[in-house]
Design a protein around this motif. Structure first.
Motif, PDB file in Angstrom:
ATOM      1  N   LYS A 108       0.804  -1.233   0.000  1.00  0.00           N
ATOM      2  CA  LYS A 108       0.000   0.000   0.000  1.00  0.00           C
ATOM      3  C   LYS A 108       0.833   1.278   0.000  1.00  0.00           C
ATOM      4  CE  LYS A 108      -4.324  -1.932   1.578  1.00  0.00           C
ATOM      5  NZ  LYS A 108      -5.204  -2.137   2.738  1.00  0.00           N
ATOM      6  N   LYS A 144      -2.907   0.851  10.414  1.00  0.00           N
ATOM      7  CA  LYS A 144      -3.135  -0.397   9.669  1.00  0.00           C
ATOM      8  C   LYS A 144      -1.869  -0.741   8.884  1.00  0.00           C
ATOM      9  CE  LYS A 144      -5.478   2.241   6.011  1.00  0.00           C
ATOM     10  NZ  LYS A 144      -6.726   2.519   5.288  1.00  0.00           N
ATOM     11  N   ALA A 151      -9.509  -5.607   6.545  1.00  0.00           N
ATOM     12  CA  ALA A 151      -9.236  -4.790   7.747  1.00  0.00           C
ATOM     13  C   ALA A 151      -8.384  -5.548   8.767  1.00  0.00           C
ATOM     14  CB  ALA A 151     -10.532  -4.284   8.387  1.00  0.00           C
ATOM     15  N   GLN A 182      -3.506   7.144   9.359  1.00  0.00           N
ATOM     16  CA  GLN A 182      -4.405   8.037   8.605  1.00  0.00           C
ATOM     17  C   GLN A 182      -5.393   8.676   9.572  1.00  0.00           C
ATOM     18  OE1 GLN A 182      -6.337   5.285   5.890  1.00  0.00           O
ATOM     19  NE2 GLN A 182      -4.709   5.501   4.352  1.00  0.00           N
ATOM     20  N   PRO A 183      -5.886   9.869   9.261  1.00  0.00           N
ATOM     21  CA  PRO A 183      -6.996  10.398  10.061  1.00  0.00           C
ATOM     22  C   PRO A 183      -8.191   9.463   9.901  1.00  0.00           C
ATOM     23  CG  PRO A 183      -6.691  11.701   8.048  1.00  0.00           C
ATOM     24  CD  PRO A 183      -5.525  10.756   8.140  1.00  0.00           C
ATOM     25  N   LEU A 185     -11.584   9.079   8.909  1.00  0.00           N
ATOM     26  CA  LEU A 185     -12.500   9.943   8.143  1.00  0.00           C
ATOM     27  C   LEU A 185     -13.930   9.663   8.593  1.00  0.00           C
ATOM     28  CD1 LEU A 185     -10.738   9.803   4.663  1.00  0.00           C
ATOM     29  CD2 LEU A 185     -10.650  11.611   6.383  1.00  0.00           C
ATOM     30  N   GLU A 193     -18.485   3.746   2.383  1.00  0.00           N
ATOM     31  CA  GLU A 193     -17.347   3.610   1.464  1.00  0.00           C
ATOM     32  C   GLU A 193     -17.911   3.051   0.160  1.00  0.00           C
ATOM     33  OE1 GLU A 193     -14.301   1.152   3.208  1.00  0.00           O
ATOM     34  OE2 GLU A 193     -13.249   0.867   1.301  1.00  0.00           O
ATOM     35  N   VAL A 212     -16.273  -0.144   8.785  1.00  0.00           N
ATOM     36  CA  VAL A 212     -15.818  -1.440   9.307  1.00  0.00           C
ATOM     37  C   VAL A 212     -15.279  -1.317  10.734  1.00  0.00           C
ATOM     38  CG1 VAL A 212     -14.101  -3.282   8.997  1.00  0.00           C
ATOM     39  CG2 VAL A 212     -15.310  -2.358   7.004  1.00  0.00           C
ATOM     40  N   GLU A 277      -8.464   2.732  -1.212  1.00  0.00           N
ATOM     41  CA  GLU A 277      -7.785   1.533  -1.673  1.00  0.00           C
ATOM     42  C   GLU A 277      -8.024   1.388  -3.170  1.00  0.00           C
ATOM     43  OE1 GLU A 277      -9.200  -1.883   0.507  1.00  0.00           O
ATOM     44  OE2 GLU A 277      -7.665  -3.175  -0.320  1.00  0.00           O
TER      45      GLU A 277
END
Ligand SMILES: Nc1ncnc2c1ncn2[C@@H]1O[C@H](COP(=O)(O)OP(=O)(O)O)[C@@H](O)[C@H]1O
Ligand SMILES: [Mg+2]
Length: 307
Positions: A108, A144, A151, A182-183, A185, A193, A212, A277
Motif C-alpha cells: 500500500k 493499519k 481490515a 491516517q486520520p 474519516l 465507502e 468497518v 484503496e
C-alpha cells in the motif's frame, strides 16, 4: 443458431482459463462467493474454467491461456511468496492482472504514489520498522499495515488511546510490517465507502458499504469486511477520481492492460471523494449483488484469454 454465435462458441471452446484462489483452512469452505458463479458463467460461454490454489505446486499454469487471480486471500501475510508466484506464472502464460501490477499493488505504498501523481487519497503517513511513532494528537486516527485485506490488523484510536496504538505499532514492527497512519474519516460513518468496479476496461457496477472499524474494536479482532453492502450509483465526482486513480497506475512495459480494478472511495474532510484503496489483485466482485454483471465479466475474461 446464427453463424456468428457458432464461431464465438467454437473459439471459446478452445480457451482454457484458470481461476486462482487460496486454500481455505482445513475443513473450512472458500469464502469467495464470486468463484462458483464466475466459473459457471465461463463454462456456459463454452470455455473451460478450472479453479486452482495459487500455491499448489501440482498445477500446470502453462496449460492455460489465461490465469485470472480471483481470491488469493492469504497473500497479505505471504506477500513475497505470492509476488514470486505471480512473476513465475506471468512468464508461463498470461496472468491477469499482470505480475508487475501485482507487485506494485500488493504494497500500500502505492497510495503514496497515487498522491504524488495528484490523485486525491486518504492522507497517509508511513511508519516503517524502526521509525518513531507519530500519531495525531488532535483527532481520531487509524493504524493499519501496508499489506492488508479485510481490515486485518487495522484499528482506530482517539488521542488518549496512544498507549494502545503504540502497542499495535510495536507488534507490527516486530513482525517487520510497515504501518500506515491516517486520520479517521468520520464521513464513512454516514456516507459509507463506495467501491467502483471495472472489468475489461469499463465500469461494471458500484456498491456501497458501511464503516468497518467500530470504536473500540481491537486491531487483532476479526472484522466484518463488507457490512451493509448495497448497490450504488456512482456520482460524477466519484467516477472522476476513480478514473484518475486508474490512469495513475504505473504503465505496463509489456503493453498489457488491466483486466479488472476496484476503486474504494471515502469522502475526505473537504467532502470530496478520495481513494482509500485501489484493488488490482484479488477484488471481491460482489456478483451476487449485481447478477446483471455476470455475463459481462465472463465475456471480458474469454476475450482476454483469446487475445
Ligand atoms: N482512514 C480511515 N478512516 C475511516 N475508516 C477507515 C480508514 N482506514 C480504514 N478504515 C476502515 O477499515 C477498512 C479496511 O481498511 P482498508 O484500507 O480498506 O484495508 P483492507 O485492505 O483491509 O480493506 C475500511 O473499509 C474502512 O471501513
Ligand atoms: Mg478495503
Amino acid at each position: 443458431m446464427r453463424m456468428e454465435s457458432v464461431v464465438a462458441r467454437t473459439a471459446a471452446a478452445r480457451v482454457r482459463i484458470a481461476l486462482a484462489t487460496y486454500r481455505p483452512e482445513e475443513g473450512a469452505e472458500s469464502l469467495d462467493r464470486d468463484l462458483p458463479v464466475l466459473r459457471a458463467a465461463l463454462e456456459g460461454a463454452g470455455a473451460e474454467a478450472v479453479v486452482g490454489y495459487w500455491d499448489d505446486p501440482d498445477v500446470d499454469w502453462a496449460a492455460f491461456d489465461l490465469v485470472v487471480i480471483r481470491s488469493t486471500w492469504d497473500y497479505s501475510w505471504r506477500v513475497a511468496e505470492f509476488v514470486a508466484w505471480a512473476e513465475r506464472c506471468g512468464k508461463l502464460t498470461r496472468l491477469a492482472n499482470p505480475a508487475a501490477v501485482v507487485r506494485w499493488n500488493t504494497d500500500k505504498l502505492y497510495i503514496g504514489d497515487l498522491a504524488e501523481a495528484g490523485v486525491p487519497t486518504v492522507p497517509t503517513r508511513y511508519l516503517a520498522p524502526g521509525a518513531p511513532a507519530e500519531f495525531p494528537d488532535d483527532r481520531e486516527y487509524v493504524v493499519k499495515p501496508t499489506s492488508g485485506a479485510g481490515a486485518r490488523l487495522a484499528a482506530r484510536y482517539r488521542p488518549e488511546e496512544r498507549e494502545t496504538a503504540l502497542r499495535q505499532l510495536e507488534r507490527m514492527h516486530d513482525r517487520g510490517l510497515t504501518a500506515m497512519v491516517q486520520p479517521y474519516l468520520t464521513s464513512i460513518d454516514t456516507a459509507g465507502e463506495r467501491a467502483l468496479q471495472y472489468y475489461g476496461g469499463r465500469l461494471l457496477h458500484a456498491s456501497r458499504k458501511g464503516a468497518v472499524l467500530a470504536p473500540g474494536t481491537a486491531y487483532d479482532a476479526d472484522k466484518v469486511a463488507h457490512p451493509r453492502l448495497e448497490p450504488w450509483q456512482p456520482t460524477p465526482a466519484e467516477l472522476a477520481v476513480a478514473e484518475r486513480a486508474l490512469a495513475a497506475v504505473p504503465r505496463r512495459t509489456d503493453g498489457s492492460e488491466l483486466l479488472y480494478a476496484r476503486v474504494d472511495l471515502v469522502d475526505g474532510d473537504d467532502g470530496n471523494p478520495c481513494v482509500m484503496e485501489l484493488e488490482l489483485v484479488e477484488p471481491n466482485l460482489f456478483l451476487w449483488l449485481h447478477p446483471e454483471s455476470v455475463p459481462v465479466v465472463a465475456e471480458a475474461v474469454v476475450k482476454a484469454a483469446l487475445r
